[in-house]
Design an enzyme around this catalytic site. Structure first.
Site, PDB file in Angstrom:
ATOM      1  CD  GLN C 249     104.023  87.201 139.811  1.00 35.20           C
ATOM      2  OE1 GLN C 249     104.265  88.324 139.401  1.00 35.20           O
ATOM      3  NE2 GLN C 249     104.961  86.288 139.916  1.00 35.20           N
ATOM      4  NE  ARG C 396     111.079  83.644 132.699  1.00 34.58           N
ATOM      5  CZ  ARG C 396     110.381  83.109 131.711  1.00 34.58           C
ATOM      6  NH1 ARG C 396     109.626  83.878 130.957  1.00 34.58           N
ATOM      7  NH2 ARG C 396     110.425  81.819 131.491  1.00 34.58           N
ATOM      8  CB  CYS C 397     115.609  88.953 138.478  1.00 31.67           C
ATOM      9  SG  CYS C 397     114.822  89.486 140.014  1.00 31.67           S
ATOM     10  CD  GLU C 766     112.720  83.756 138.456  1.00 29.89           C
ATOM     11  OE1 GLU C 766     112.171  84.838 138.733  1.00 29.89           O
ATOM     12  OE2 GLU C 766     113.171  82.974 139.301  1.00 29.89           O
TER      13      GLU C 766
END
Lengths: 162, 291, 812
Positions: C249, C396-397, C766
């Site tokens: 990423q 995804r936080c 998110e």
């Protein structure tokens, strides 16, 4: 251990390779036949990223040995667009944003096509159950359902089967 | 995950398969749908030296009513049960069961015979065939024999099939007038094995339950009938009190293990609740109700 | 890395004026360009889709290079054990096996057996003395075939002496069993972190009319993107060049880390992050497998492929959550919230390897005062080592915002219920109001914009909230349990301003480089890396908006470190806030040059020109104009004397503030009193992410994120036994929702632009994962509150519900 000659007709092409009996069909398709559209997402037959069509049935190719598919007719995502024209399901996934990272998509398309072949006018619940063997992490499934509904309508209007 | 190497045969006839199994002994395993065996091989939990693939043998896949019973060929794929009009018409317990085995893709490959021969108490067909009082046809080197379903499951992953014997057919007695059945399964998510499941097949007469058989899924190490629950229902009208007592009896007589699917008390209580609900649904169908 | 973090107090540098403002809210997506240009607001079909729908994506496992060989990993069956001996002789004697690499080999190769983590801790690449988590990489085998490598790892004999494993972080705090005896201080305590004002908060609590306290545990979960992690490393000895295909990423940051760790010169390392099958944070950490793969290629001088199995991915790769929270909320006699105290124990695993910005070991957790106005807050977090895999923010936080929001939304709901107030009205009473902007929170956050009332009002209208409450009362009389749960979250994304945000010292700017060709087509390259978020489409739409070039004429590229400008990658919903902004700014630089060229072509002064969609026209004579395409051509064929040819620009964007998307979610559940099963009847999600680039893509992000919020709320949990063995190590037991479990999400929106972002946009990916779990948890607790149930930790399973029902005398 034993080596076997495996012949398949894949997306209309006849192909033959010699492989170990233990070669999984998904590896046969990806490595021996070089068709990498079919993906591997798990090791417990849980995710469906490897779904292909064998003799008209949608099957998880990670849980089939290549030798079992000797003589079979196989269709993968690469064969969906006939003569360069996108299949209504491919169109639907594009129109309705039914994919994000694209990794589950080939398996979803093959599953969806099998679903529509058996049930051309599925309800939303039937669609959700019909694709319950295919996991997606990106979309939350709503737009995949809409994509399949789009394709069902298009195929229905054209009087075609999936 | 990659399986260990093995030798592979794909006999064309049952006799060839039986001969192979006889020759190879316990170093060989039958490959039917592969949906249980191949995952085990990929984790190297199953390490057969040889696989005998019976998938090429003709005439082992069929779903046909033959007079007083439904005959299911052992290689019948689960999906074929979902698709067969005779199953939808007259064997609702079987249709209920087929619909909740694994997921739709697995059901295109997994076989009824395999689901039974594996003798996994977590599989769905054992409870259903127990509820139907089915018969199993097995063929080996010594010929063909019939095994009553009550005699098939003898231990964890163990059937009474002899070495080299192949399960070839399942026979479900055709339910009589006033019959109804239902399969109810609780699963953590679609595709999982049961937290608990209950299969009921009954026959009503004069508003009372004349016969009833109840099979339980994944609450014992060997697929079992809830015989005490059956006794609490036989000859009785299915009132709330009767159903309550039957549910409690079924909860007490099963033997669930604590695991990620649940603690023992929870699973027992699910058996209690599911017996009540499944019997109610079976009665509803016996009285002509749909679905 | 000599020292790691010890005690820290959170500090926020002041933000420039305008970074926080009272910005009006609207309902309508703004579209200012025609369909052929397809700028912002258009539901443009994605440009990346054709290859994916035809099975022609190129993911790392699709990469085949001549002479490529395969790596597989021997992993520890123990959570904590001494390594007595590694015997690879049988493996090495197997035909096709080329090499076995152990920790000793890496040590000899230049102390490569340890590597820095993104939090400046250290982590073993391969162990020598002991292993510290179940499934830890012990040694690697390289063979000519994938199947031979799989056989060979079974042949490596490792002798272990098992040690007691410390699995409970409370136990770890006692230092009874030390995880990291490589550290000079023999303690499991890693760092202590505080934010807010202890004295002010203590005073608030001392005089509060109401205090509610609750313990909240958020268990470990795993993001499990459908593609696992992997790499093809290709070291060309003849050119001294390392080419790496990697599920990354953040390819540039990874390249720099590789250069620092390996000593290979950075300009001779190329990392290509091709198509990635989902990231969600799981493809940000540097896993030992990557390092071993690169070393193997270096040693063998040929391409080496490593693709992990799903079980390896689930058992060893970075997790998320694992926060043990004790929270207290204070209110005055009017039910106005006055203060928040939060103590948290962070179970970090065997190394501090969460991918947080370096000054924030607990991520952005101090956002935890949420959407609510309060006088004071005090937040404490302690990080500890345990015998589990390292990580912490891979799901995804937004860097621990999921934890913060779950806590505050549960506490607000508990307080509302305890005071007998409707949870919606309680929230409306306590929201930060628009007139309070510019707003600075008690822990130092300057929220850029927000209108929490508008979002909640909209959600309530969408499902006729008041009618549902009436229905709930009616049903309760009949013993039917229905619940309604609300989550009104404030998110914080877009890391971040260079004063406060860096990863391993690299500031968290991001970048765009745009070049327009003579025939009016453009290349636009960015420092981020989409793993499905649709950047090839949305970035093109941003540039199209600015320059009037059709989005279909703009080719967006990311992921090749040789060509893309340096960026920090895509995670924590930062791409639109940083690289999206860079794209707009680079486009504006191009537009400024284009204006000069237009003035030259039209023979007027720049002040005589005005911009209209895709052209500069002469004020008052609109027929005298030059389109961007004509200008592009002129940039190479007829540019003014003294001006450089070409039409391109690069921008490295340093955001002045983060962005604060927000929303209100309402979940309606019905409980089966017999089985404890929970049916989500409806779920309405109103999100506000500022100005919207592509509404269809935003919807996709929200729907996907909602399902990844449902999953931890009801299905997912990593379970360890007392010895630290992972019991949920495959997808058979780690339960990802299918299309059947996932409800038909209902979406709404409000639009409150960001005052500081060049296009007024905020991040969004998110928000749903942050907002959904507490909405679901609140609904289930709400259904049973009248029975005496106050709180249930997620995942809330039917068994948990069943147990509570029976405990409180409810049966079928």
């Amino acid at each position: 251990m034993s080596q076997h000659e495996v012949s398949v007709t894949i997306n209309g092409d006849k192909q033959t390779r010699t492989v170990e009996a233990r070669t999984l069909l998904v590896h046969f398709i990806r490595e021996n036949l070089g068709l990498t559209g079919t993906h591997i997402g798990c090791d417990t037959t849980s995710c469906g990223a490897c779904t292909v069509s064998i003799d008209g049935e949608a099957v998880k190719s990670c849980t089939v040995f290549a030798v079992q598919a000797d003589g079979a007719t196989i269709e993968t995502v690469e064969g969906l667009a006939a003569g360069g024209v996108l299949h209504p399901l491919q169109e639907g996934f594009w129109e309705k944003h039914g994919l994000q990272c694209g990794f589950c998509t080939p398996g979803m398309l093959i599953s969806a096509r099998a679903l529509l072949a058996r049930n051309p006018h599925p309800t939303e619940s039937e669609i959700r159950h019909g694709i319950s063997g295919n996991l997606c992490r990106c979309t939350g499934y709503n737009k995949i359902v809409e994509a399949i509904q789009y394709a069902a309508e298009k195929l229905g209007a054209a009087g075609k089967g999936a | 995950m990659i399986p260990a190497p093995f030798d592979y045969h794909a006999p064309q006839t049952l006799d060839e398969a039986i001969a192979l199994l006889g020759r190879l002994g316990d170093t060989a395993k039958i490959l039917a749908g592969g949906q249980s065996l191949i995952p085990a091989m990929r984790f190297r939990l199953a390490l057969p030296d040889t696989l005998v693939d019976i998938g090429r043998i003709r005439d082992l896949a069929y779903v046909e009513e033959r007079g007083d019973h439904l005959a299911i060929g052992a290689m019948t794929r689960e999906h074929a049960l979902e698709a067969a009009p005779v199953v939808a018409a007259s064997y609702p317990l079987l249709l209920d069961t087929a619909k909740v085995i694994a997921d739709p893709l697995v059901r295109n490959k997994a076989t009824v015979g395999g689901n039974l021969a594996h003798a996994d108490p977590a599989n769905d067909h054992p409870a259903t065939m127990l509820a139907y009082g089915a018969q199993i046809i097995a063929r080996g080197a010594k010929g063909t024999r019939t095994i009553a379903i009550d005699d098939l499951f003898v231990g964890l992953f163990e059937t009474s099939l002899a070495p080299g014997e192949i399960l070839t057919e399942i026979r479900i007695p055709k339910p009589g007038k006033g019959s109804g059945g239902a399969y109810l399964k609780i699963e953590r998510k679609v595709g999982d094995y049961a937290v608990a499941a209950v299969a009921v097949q009954l026959e009503l007469a004069g508003g009372a339950i004349k016969h009833i058989r109840i099979g339980l899924t994944n609450v014992s190490s060997v697929p079992m009938r809830a015989k005490n629950a059956e006794a609490a229902l036989t000859g009785k009208k299915p009132t709330d009190d009767v159903l309550d007592a039957a549910g409690k009896a079924g909860a007490a007589e099963c033997d669930p293990s604590a695991d990620l699917r649940g603690q023992v008390d929870y699973k027992r209580d699910m058996v209690r609740v599911l017996i009540k609900r499944a019997v109610r649904h079976a009665v509803h169908r016996a009285q002509g109700g749909k679905p | 890395m000599a020292t790691h973090l010890d005690d820290r107090t959170e500090h926020h540098s002041p933000k420039p004026e305008g970074s926080s403002a009272n910005v009006p809210t609207s309902d309508d997506v703004r579209i200012t360009t025609p369909a052929k240009v397809c700028g912002m607001g258009h539901r443009m079909k994605r440009k990346e889709d054709p290859r994916f729908i035809q099975g022609r994506g190129r993911y790392v496992d699709d990469v085949k290079l001549p002479g490529m060989v395969y790596m597989d990993i021997v992993r520890s069956p123990y959570a904590h054990a001494k390594i007595l001996k590694i015997d690879a002789s049988e493996a090495l004697a197997t035909p096709g096996v080329l090499a076995v690499i152990t920790g000793e080999d890496l040590k000899k190769a230049g102390n490569l057996h340890w590597m820095p983590t993104l939090m400046s801790d250290t982590q073993m690449v391969l162990p020598i003395e002991k292993v510290v988590y179940y499934a830890q990489e012990v040694c690697v085998v390289i063979a000519t075939e994938r199947y031979i490598a799989a056989d060979a790892i079974e042949k490596v004999q490792v002798d272990y002496e098992p040690l007691e494993a410390v699995v409970d972080p409370h136990d770890a705090l006692t230092d009874r069993v030390i995880v990291r005896d490589d550290k000079p201080k023999k303690t499991n305590h890693i760092w202590h972190w505080e934010a807010g004002d202890k004295a002010a908060t203590d005073a608030i609590f001392a005089s509060a009319a109401t205090v509610v306290e609750e313990k909240i545990y958020l268990p470990r979960i795993h993001v499990s993107s459908i593609e696992t992690c992997g790499m093809v490393a290709n070291y060309d000895k003849a050119r001294s060049h390392m080419q790496i295909y990697m599920t990354s990423q953040a390819p540039h940051a990874h390249r720099t880390v590789f250069a620092l760790v390996s000593g290979l010169p950075e300009h001779m390392i190329q990392i290509i992050s091709p198509d990635i099958g989902g990231g969600f944070g799981g493809k940000v950490p540097v896993y030992p497998g990557y390092v071993c793969c690169a070393v193997a290629s270096l040693v063998l001088g040929r391409p080496v492929k490593w693709i992990e199995d799903r079980s390896e991915n689930l058992q060893a790769d970075s997790f998320a959550r694992d926060y043990h929270i004790t929270a207290k909320l204070a209110a005055d006699k009017h039910g106005k919230i006055t203060g928040l105290q939060v103590y948290t124990l962070s179970d970090c695993g065997a190394a501090d390897a969460a991918a947080n910005p370096s000054k924030f070991p607990a991520g952005l957790y101090s956002i935890c005062t949420g959407s609510y106005d309060m006088k004071a807050a005090h937040v404490i977090v302690d990080g500890v080592y345990t015998n589990k895999p390292p990580g912490g923010v891979a799901y995804r936080c937004s860097f621990r915002v999921t934890e913060a929001v779950h806590m505050i939304e549960r506490m607000v709901d508990i307080m509302a219920h305890q005071l007998g107030e409707d949870p919606a009205d309680f929230r409306l009473k306590n929201f930060i109001r628009p007139d309070q902007f510019p707003y600075k929170s008690p822990t130092g956050w300057e929220y850029d914009s927000g209108n929490y009332k508008a979002a909640l009002d909209k959600a309530m209208t969408m499902l006729d909230y008041r009618a549902l409450r009436k229905e709930q009362l009616e049903k309760r009389k009949k013993g039917q349990l229905m619940g309604i749960g609300i989550s009104s979250f404030t998110e914080v994304v877009g890391a971040g301003p260079s004063k406060d945000y860096d990863i391993l010292g690299i500031k968290m700017f991001d970048s765009a480089e745009i070049r327009i060709h003579p025939t009016g087509k453009a290349m636009a390259r960015f420092g981020t890396k989409s793993q499905g978020q649709g950047h090839e489409t949305t970035y093109a739409q941003i540039v199209a908006e600015e320059l009037g070039l059709p989005a279909s004429d703009i080719q967006v590229e990311e992921g090749d470190t040789d060509t893309a400008p340096y960026g920090l990658g895509t995670y924590a919903s930062r791409s639109t806030p940083t690289a999206g902004a860079a794209g707009a700014m680079a486009a504006r630089k191009i537009k400024a040059k284009a204006k000069k060229i237009a003035a030259h072509l039209l023979e007027v002064g720049e002040d005589d020109l005005e911009w209209n969609v895709d052209s500069f026209q002469v004020k008052g004579s609109p027929d005298r104009k030059k389109s961007i395409q004509e200008i592009a051509f002129a940039a190479y064929t007829n540019h003014p004397q003294g001006m450089e040819a070409g039409l391109e620009a690069t921008d490295y964007y340093d955001p002045p503030n983060l962005t604060f998307p927000f929303g209100s979610y309402i979940c309606v559940v019905d409980l089966d009193t017999g089985t404890g099963e929970i049916k989500i009847r409806r779920f309405v999600a109103v999100d506000d992410c500022g100005n919207i680039i592509n509404p269809m893509i935003v919807e996709g992000q929200i729907e996907g994120g909602l399902t990844m919020g449902l999953a931890p709320a009801m299905y997912e949990e990593i379970v360890y036994d007392a010895n630290g063995q992972n019991l949920t190590g495959t997808l058979a037991d780690y339960l990802l929702p299918t299309a059947v479990e996932s409800p038909k999400w209902e979406l709404g929106k409000t639009i409150t632009p960001s005052p500081h972002h060049p296009i007024g946009a905020k991040g969004v990916g998110e928000s749903p994962t942050v907002g959904a779990p507490p909405a679901i948890a609140n609904a289930i607790v709400d259904a049973m509150w009248h029975l005496g149930v106050r709180h249930i930790d997620i995942p809330i399973t039917p068994q948990k519900v069943w147990r509570l029902l029976r405990k409180h005398g409810v049966t079928d």
